[in-house]
Design a protein around this motif. Structure first.
Motif, short mmCIF file in Angstrom:
data_model
loop_
_atom_site.label_atom_id
_atom_site.label_comp_id
_atom_site.label_asym_id
_atom_site.label_seq_id
_atom_site.Cartn_x
_atom_site.Cartn_y
_atom_site.Cartn_z
N THR A 33 25.03 52.93 42.39
CA THR A 33 25.73 51.74 41.88
C THR A 33 25.48 51.57 40.40
N THR A 34 24.23 51.68 40.00
CA THR A 34 23.90 51.56 38.58
C THR A 34 24.62 52.64 37.77
N THR A 35 24.58 53.86 38.27
CA THR A 35 25.21 54.97 37.56
C THR A 35 26.70 54.76 37.39
N GLN A 36 27.37 54.42 38.49
CA GLN A 36 28.82 54.30 38.47
C GLN A 36 29.29 53.12 37.62
N LEU A 37 28.63 51.98 37.76
CA LEU A 37 29.15 50.77 37.13
C LEU A 37 28.77 50.64 35.66
N ALA B 135 35.85 49.35 37.02
CA ALA B 135 34.57 48.91 37.59
C ALA B 135 34.78 48.36 39.00
N LEU B 136 35.84 47.59 39.21
CA LEU B 136 36.12 47.04 40.54
C LEU B 136 36.48 48.17 41.52
N ARG B 137 37.25 49.15 41.06
CA ARG B 137 37.60 50.27 41.92
C ARG B 137 36.36 51.03 42.35
N GLU C 76 39.80 29.41 37.14
CA GLU C 76 40.57 29.53 38.36
C GLU C 76 40.09 30.73 39.15
N VAL C 77 40.25 30.69 40.47
CA VAL C 77 39.80 31.77 41.33
C VAL C 77 40.99 32.65 41.66
N TRP C 78 40.80 33.96 41.53
CA TRP C 78 41.85 34.92 41.82
C TRP C 78 41.30 35.97 42.78
N ARG C 79 41.94 36.08 43.94
CA ARG C 79 41.53 37.13 44.89
C ARG C 79 42.05 38.46 44.36
N THR C 80 41.15 39.21 43.73
CA THR C 80 41.53 40.39 42.97
C THR C 80 41.70 41.62 43.82
N ALA C 81 40.92 41.76 44.89
CA ALA C 81 40.99 42.97 45.71
C ALA C 81 40.68 42.64 47.16
N ARG D 53 24.12 44.00 40.06
CA ARG D 53 24.50 45.10 39.18
C ARG D 53 25.99 45.05 38.85
N ALA D 54 26.80 44.73 39.85
CA ALA D 54 28.25 44.63 39.61
C ALA D 54 28.57 43.50 38.65
N GLY D 55 27.87 42.38 38.79
CA GLY D 55 28.12 41.24 37.90
C GLY D 55 27.81 41.57 36.45
N LEU D 56 26.71 42.25 36.22
CA LEU D 56 26.36 42.62 34.85
C LEU D 56 27.38 43.60 34.27
N ALA D 57 27.82 44.57 35.10
CA ALA D 57 28.80 45.54 34.63
C ALA D 57 30.14 44.86 34.33
N LEU D 58 30.57 43.94 35.19
CA LEU D 58 31.83 43.23 34.95
C LEU D 58 31.75 42.36 33.71
#
Length: 577
Positions: A159-163, A172-174, A198-203, A314-319
């Motif tokens: 996860t760390t590597t990819q993001l 990043a989301l993909r 606003e909240v958006w259901r992205t995926a 980790r995803a939050g920091l990458a985003l």
């Protein structure tokens, strides 16, 4: 992990690569294509009893891999070596690494492909000693689908590597979805909070075997998040906590619109067990990640939440990093568009301009172009490069361009004299330390006849391409770059511009490739420009950039000018011919 014949080299790891390894939480190192170590974290240094200076640049197989009796291990007998060559993720155990003190360290390992930057492929190796973190098979009390400790560690490392290796939000989301599906769940839902709160259901993605299916009908805008709602998604979007959820969570009447949407999601997807975690940056809550199981065996338990929280963190920091980068890029591109001028309309002449920002900088830099009509009716062309790729370089570029316009308009002098005046004024008036520049005058000398006069202050030479595809660099008129403090006479040069010819002015980012001779880039530019001479000018400029594909280390400015094609002359055709 390469053989003894592999070359060794001094490696200096990039800061982001070292930081990524430190975040893994286990001993890890990265090797390049030949198997030499290019980065290592402190846990690996401690476990191997070797400082980074003794590891970097060394062939990992030769330095570390040993047989159970301490003998050197042939590469043909090394499972890690075979997996390394296969280029796909793999795990193993019962391997021995030799410490600096000669002690044999029994380890378990996992490897996976890893991007080490600048388009270079590498491999990440994560390992630990059997005595530190034994791998245990899942017991009967473990739900189906539960990962072992080592598998969890490997997933976090991946996860760390990819993001951390992308600054594109969509990518990043993909990658995030690909990391959790189908390994942890068969449904992944990502809700993001926009800049307008606003909240958006992205995926909304389903794992159907090894295929990931996007359900766009379930994506889109979501109702607001009420402060008083205690349902799992609402709490996650407020950054309160990670929570388990299931159909029973939504049996009662919904307390808000967003709860009603979440109940609809569970009904449509058939999710029977879910875990929801907030996506946070260091400053804000960015959204929420929901993992759901419909057909995948086993239900989520409280024991699964720490892993989900680690992934979400980790995803939050990458985003957040990707969003900040894209926001900075948008601001910089807007500024750059305002700094770069519109081209004048000159009867008989065509002009096309292009600008490509440096992707690894702030997206605004010192490369620039200009064209304007002079007081005597001639057309001035200019292209230059101010040292730097930041806002300071852009400000210096604007100063330089405005001063050049003023001098060229007010002083009806040859280009060399105008550039002399500009060079003398750089140090006392501007913040520019050094710059290159071409200043040219294009004048019409008769019907369909044009002449170019120019001076070159340390810039790559102009390229002149005839309509028949003959391409030559204009190497005359070359002098010192601006800002040296050496006020030597600057030469001018003059050539006629044939009908239908194309003049190409460009900055060095188009032809310079790190580690390769400049002549290689110049030859490629000449070859492709000659082949595209027949194209309409806008298509010529676009296709030229596409074919050359600048390496992306520098920004690129391009100005192309084309003279009119002379109409064929002769007696008028007779009637009936």
């Amino acid at each position: 992990m390469a053989g003894p014949e592999s070359p060794r080299f001094a490696a200096v790891p990039s800061p982001w690569l070292t930081a990524a390894l430190e975040a893994i939480g286990a001993a890890a190192y990265v090797v390049e294509e030949q198997g030499c170590i290019v980065a290592v974290n402190s846990r690996a240094e401690h476990l191997l009893g070797r400082p980074a200076s003794e590891l970097l640049g060394q062939d990992a197989h030769d330095l570390l891999h040993r047989g159970p009796q301490g003998q050197r291990l042939p590469t043909s007998q090394c499972g890690m070596r075979q997996a390394f060559h296969a280029g796909s993720p793999a795990q193993g155990r019962d391997v021995y690494f030799e410490r600096a003190d000669g002690y044999l360290l029994p380890i378990s390992w996992t490897i996976m492909p890893y991007d080490i930057g600048e388009g270079r492929a590498g491999t990440l190796v994560v390992f630990y000693s059997h005595g530190q973190a034994p791998v245990s098979a899942p017991g009967p009390e473990q739900a189906a689908g539960t990962l072992t400790d080592f598998e969890r560690l490997a997933l976090l490392a991946e996860t760390t590597t990819q993001l951390t290796s992308t600054l594109d939000v969509d990518e990043a989301l993909r990658r995030l979805v690909g990391l959790v599906l189908p390994r942890l769940a068969d449904w992944a839902v990502i809700d993001l909070i926009t800049e307008h709160e606003e909240v958006w259901r992205t995926a909304v993605v389903q794992a159907d075997g090894d295929t990931l299916v996007h359900h766009e009908d379930l994506e889109g805008p979501m109702p607001p998040v009420p402060e008083e709602s205690v349902t799992p998604l609402s709490k996650a979007l407020r950054g309160v906590a990670s929570t388990l959820a299931g159909p029973a969570t939504y049996r009662q009447a919904p307390d808000s619109g967003i709860t009603a949407e979440q109940r609809r999601l569970f009904d449509v997807t058939g999710i029977r067990s879910a875990a929801v975690a907030p996506l946070r940056s260091t400053r804000d809550v960015l959204g929420a990640l929901t993992l759901g199981r419909a057909k995948k065996p086993g239900n989520f338990t409280v024991a699964d939440l720490p892993l989900l929280e680690d992934i979400a963190r980790r995803a939050g920091l990458a985003l957040d990093n990707a969003r900040l980068y894209q926001r900075q890029r948008a601001v910089a591109e807007t500024m750059q568009n305002h700094l770069l001028p519109q081209m004048p309309r000159v009867p008989g002449l065509q002009m096309a301009v292009r600008y490509l920002p440096a992707p690894d900088a702030s997206q605004v830099g010192g490369d620039w172009y200009d064209a304007f009509t002079l007081s005597d009716g001639a057309t001035a062309l200019a292209i230059g490069d101010v040292v730097g790729h930041d806002l300071e370089a852009a400000a210096g570029m604007a100063q330089l361009r405005n001063m050049l316009r003023a001098y060229a308009w007010s002083q009806q002098e040859p280009p060399s004299r105008i550039v002399d005046r500009l060079d003398a004024a750089i140090e006392p008036i501007t913040d520019v330390t050094m710059a290159t520049l071409i200043l040219a005058r294009v004048i019409r000398t008769g019907d369909d006849h044009w002449r170019l006069t120019w001076t070159n202050a340390g810039h790559p030479p102009p390229l002149l391409v005839t309509r028949d595809g003959l391409a030559d660099y204009l190497t005359e008129g070359h002098g010192l770059l601006l800002g040296t403090g050496l006020h030597t006479p600057r030469p001018d040069a003059t050539v006629p511009l044939p009908p239908g010819c194309t003049l190409v002015l460009y900055t060095d980012g188009l032809v310079e490739v790190p580690g390769r001779p400049l002549d290689d880039g110049l030859n490629r530019l000449r070859q492709h420009a000659a082949a595209l001479a027949h194209r309409p000018l806008p298509s010529f400029a676009d296709e030229l950039l596409r074919r050359i594909q600048p390496p992306g280390h520098d920004d690129v400015a391009l100005l192309a000018l084309r003279t009119p094609t002379r109409e064929p002359t002769g007696p008028a055709p007779m009637k009936g011919e």
